[in-house]
Design an enzyme around this catalytic site. Structure first.
Site, PDB file in Angstrom:
ATOM      1  N   HIS A  37       0.843  -1.214   0.000  1.00 13.32           N
ATOM      2  CA  HIS A  37       0.000   0.000   0.000  1.00 13.32           C
ATOM      3  C   HIS A  37       0.874   1.259   0.000  1.00 13.32           C
ATOM      4  O   HIS A  37       0.541   2.248  -0.667  1.00 13.32           O
ATOM      5  CB  HIS A  37      -0.890   0.043   1.255  1.00 13.32           C
ATOM      6  CG  HIS A  37      -1.880  -1.076   1.353  1.00 13.32           C
ATOM      7  ND1 HIS A  37      -1.836  -2.013   2.350  1.00 13.32           N
ATOM      8  CD2 HIS A  37      -2.937  -1.391   0.583  1.00 13.32           C
ATOM      9  CE1 HIS A  37      -2.839  -2.863   2.186  1.00 13.32           C
ATOM     10  NE2 HIS A  37      -3.520  -2.519   1.136  1.00 13.32           N
ATOM     11  N   GLY A 146      -3.059  -1.733  -7.052  1.00 17.78           N
ATOM     12  CA  GLY A 146      -1.934  -2.652  -7.219  1.00 17.78           C
ATOM     13  C   GLY A 146      -2.249  -3.731  -8.249  1.00 17.78           C
ATOM     14  O   GLY A 146      -3.380  -4.195  -8.366  1.00 17.78           O
ATOM     15  N   GLU A 147      -1.207  -4.129  -8.976  1.00 21.18           N
ATOM     16  CA  GLU A 147      -1.387  -5.174  -9.994  1.00 21.18           C
ATOM     17  C   GLU A 147      -1.444  -6.569  -9.383  1.00 21.18           C
ATOM     18  O   GLU A 147      -1.659  -7.532 -10.106  1.00 21.18           O
ATOM     19  CB  GLU A 147      -0.265  -5.096 -11.031  1.00 21.18           C
ATOM     20  CG  GLU A 147      -0.405  -3.897 -11.940  1.00 21.18           C
ATOM     21  CD  GLU A 147       0.642  -3.864 -13.047  1.00 21.18           C
ATOM     22  OE1 GLU A 147       1.608  -4.663 -12.992  1.00 21.18           O
ATOM     23  OE2 GLU A 147       0.506  -3.015 -13.946  1.00 21.18           O
ATOM     24  N   ASP A 149      -3.816  -7.483  -7.724  1.00 20.23           N
ATOM     25  CA  ASP A 149      -5.216  -7.722  -8.097  1.00 20.23           C
ATOM     26  C   ASP A 149      -5.408  -7.228  -9.534  1.00 20.23           C
ATOM     27  O   ASP A 149      -6.144  -6.269  -9.787  1.00 20.23           O
ATOM     28  CB  ASP A 149      -6.143  -6.987  -7.124  1.00 20.23           C
ATOM     29  CG  ASP A 149      -5.971  -7.496  -5.702  1.00 20.23           C
ATOM     30  OD1 ASP A 149      -6.464  -8.576  -5.411  1.00 20.23           O
ATOM     31  OD2 ASP A 149      -5.307  -6.812  -4.906  1.00 20.23           O
ATOM     32  N   GLN A 152      -8.919  -7.186 -10.875  1.00 16.43           N
ATOM     33  CA  GLN A 152      -9.684  -6.083 -10.274  1.00 16.43           C
ATOM     34  C   GLN A 152      -9.401  -4.778 -11.024  1.00 16.43           C
ATOM     35  O   GLN A 152     -10.318  -4.005 -11.336  1.00 16.43           O
ATOM     36  CB  GLN A 152      -9.306  -5.947  -8.800  1.00 16.43           C
ATOM     37  CG  GLN A 152      -9.806  -4.678  -8.141  1.00 16.43           C
ATOM     38  CD  GLN A 152      -9.529  -4.638  -6.655  1.00 16.43           C
ATOM     39  OE1 GLN A 152     -10.287  -5.186  -5.876  1.00 16.43           O
ATOM     40  NE2 GLN A 152      -8.442  -3.998  -6.232  1.00 16.43           N
ATOM     41  N   SER A 185      -2.549  -8.374   2.693  1.00 15.65           N
ATOM     42  CA  SER A 185      -3.018  -8.349   4.081  1.00 15.65           C
ATOM     43  C   SER A 185      -3.335  -9.770   4.552  1.00 15.65           C
ATOM     44  O   SER A 185      -3.260 -10.074   5.735  1.00 15.65           O
ATOM     45  CB  SER A 185      -4.266  -7.484   4.187  1.00 15.65           C
ATOM     46  OG  SER A 185      -3.998  -6.224   3.622  1.00 15.65           O
TER      47      SER A 185
HETATM   48  O1  PAF Z   1      -8.078  -3.989  -3.378  1.00 21.44           O
HETATM   49  C1  PAF Z   1      -8.717  -3.679  -2.349  1.00 21.44           C
HETATM   50  O2  PAF Z   1      -8.159  -3.523  -1.255  1.00 21.44           O
HETATM   51  C2  PAF Z   1     -10.227  -3.528  -2.435  1.00 21.44           C
HETATM   52  O3  PAF Z   1     -10.785  -4.455  -3.320  1.00 21.44           O
HETATM   53  C3  PAF Z   1     -10.663  -2.095  -2.778  1.00 21.44           C
HETATM   54  C4  PAF Z   1     -10.201  -1.695  -4.172  1.00 21.44           C
HETATM   55  C5  PAF Z   1     -10.125  -1.124  -1.754  1.00 21.44           C
HETATM   56  C6  PAF Z   1     -12.205  -2.001  -2.763  1.00 21.44           C
HETATM   57  O4  PAF Z   1     -12.717  -2.318  -1.522  1.00 21.44           O
END
Ligand code: PAF
Length: 285
Positions: A37, A146-147, A149, A152, A185
């Site tokens: 992060h 972040g990549e 995910d 996502q 996490s």
């Molecule tokens: O990647 C995450 O931590 C979560 O999916 C996000 C993007 C904060 C949405 O809750």
């Protein structure tokens, strides 16, 4: 650092910055802040003068029986880590993001359908809905994701394009431990024994990347990689796929920027990872 807990306060501060001609970058998180992060925060500071980190454990992206209740929550520790890394302009930590009668969701299709979409069908609806809402509360010019995910990020890019949202998304390369394990996490859930096995995930992606780049049979390499993970201590594999980096369609002929994606379980803990086959350090070994 300012801390805002209501949409009105957050919007008010954002409006003041924007009125002063200052650009704003949002780093959405669910807390449990780690160095991954903090790397997103560093990227956000390069993108814009003002940086907001949001911290909200979003219930709608967890299915019943998943780890919503046990997800690590420690606001003070998160705040201190962000402060120690040089701070940001504000932390947005809303208490609740859904009113009781909440009944509107963003249901992404397209790149949301395979992999995580199959294993966790609720997940991207929860993510897209909360990120859309966060973008309303923090009207930012940029947001960093972040990549780790990667899917996502692809889903959110699709949402921003489809809904013409006035924000640019910045993807940040996965931050890893020295043994290759992607920071997450959820790594806190691993026992010492599981933690020792976990780096096998990225190592196995590397082995497969090297084989596929060398012209090896894709399906055979993926099958062998799954067997390798199970033999090495992983207990279940949700998927291990080679996909196009843009549309996430399965790759039948490999290109260097195609990505390997994996989701695998170590006991009760589900880990995900991915990499471009042309960028894994093991590709040329
Ligand atoms: O990647 C995450 O931590 C979560 O999916 C996000 C993007 C904060 C949405 O809750």
């Amino acid at each position: 650092m300012m801390v805002f807990s209501t949409p009105d306060d957050m919007r008010h501060a954002s409006a003041e910055w924007r009125a002063a001609g200052e650009q704003l970058c949002l780093v959405p998180t669910m807390g449990a802040i780690h160095d991954g992060h903090l790397a997103l925060v560093t990227a956000a500071k390069k993108a814009a003068k003002r940086v907001v980190v949001s911290i909200y454990v979003n219930p709608t992206q967890f299915a019943a029986g998943e780890d919503f209740d046990s997800y690590p929550r420690n606001f003070r520790a998160d705040q201190q880590k962000i402060e120690a890394a040089g701070g940001v302009d504000a932390i947005y930590a809303p208490q609740a993001m859904y009113r009781d009668q909440h009944a509107t969701h963003i249901v992404p299709s397209g790149v949301a359908l395979p992999m995580e979409g199959e294993s966790r069908p609720h997940f991207f609806t929860g993510v897209a809905t909360i990120v859309f809402k966060l973008f309303q509360h923090v009207p930012a010019d940029y947001a960093v994701f972040g990549e780790k995910d990667f899917q996502q990020l692809a889903v959110l890019r699709q949402m921003v394009g489809d809904l013409n949202l006035p924000i640019s998304l910045i993807g940040h390369p996965t931050v890893r431990e020295t043994d290759g394990l992607a920071l997450s996490s959820r790594n806190h859930y691993l026992s010492a024994e599981q933690r020792a096995i976990a780096p096998l995930l990225y190592q196995t992606l590397g082995k497969s990347a090297a084989e596929i780049l060398a012209g090896g049979d894709i399906q055979q390499s993926l099958d062998e990689a799954k067997s390798h993970l199970l033999a090495g201590g992983f207990t279940k594999i949700d998927y291990l796929d080679l996909r196009d980096a843009t549309n996430l369609a399965p790759s039948l002929t490999a290109k260097a920027d195609d990505r390997l994606f994996v989701a695998a379980w170590l006991g009760e803990t589900r880990l995900i990872d991915n990499c471009a086959i042309g960028s894994h350090p093991a590709r040329s070994r």
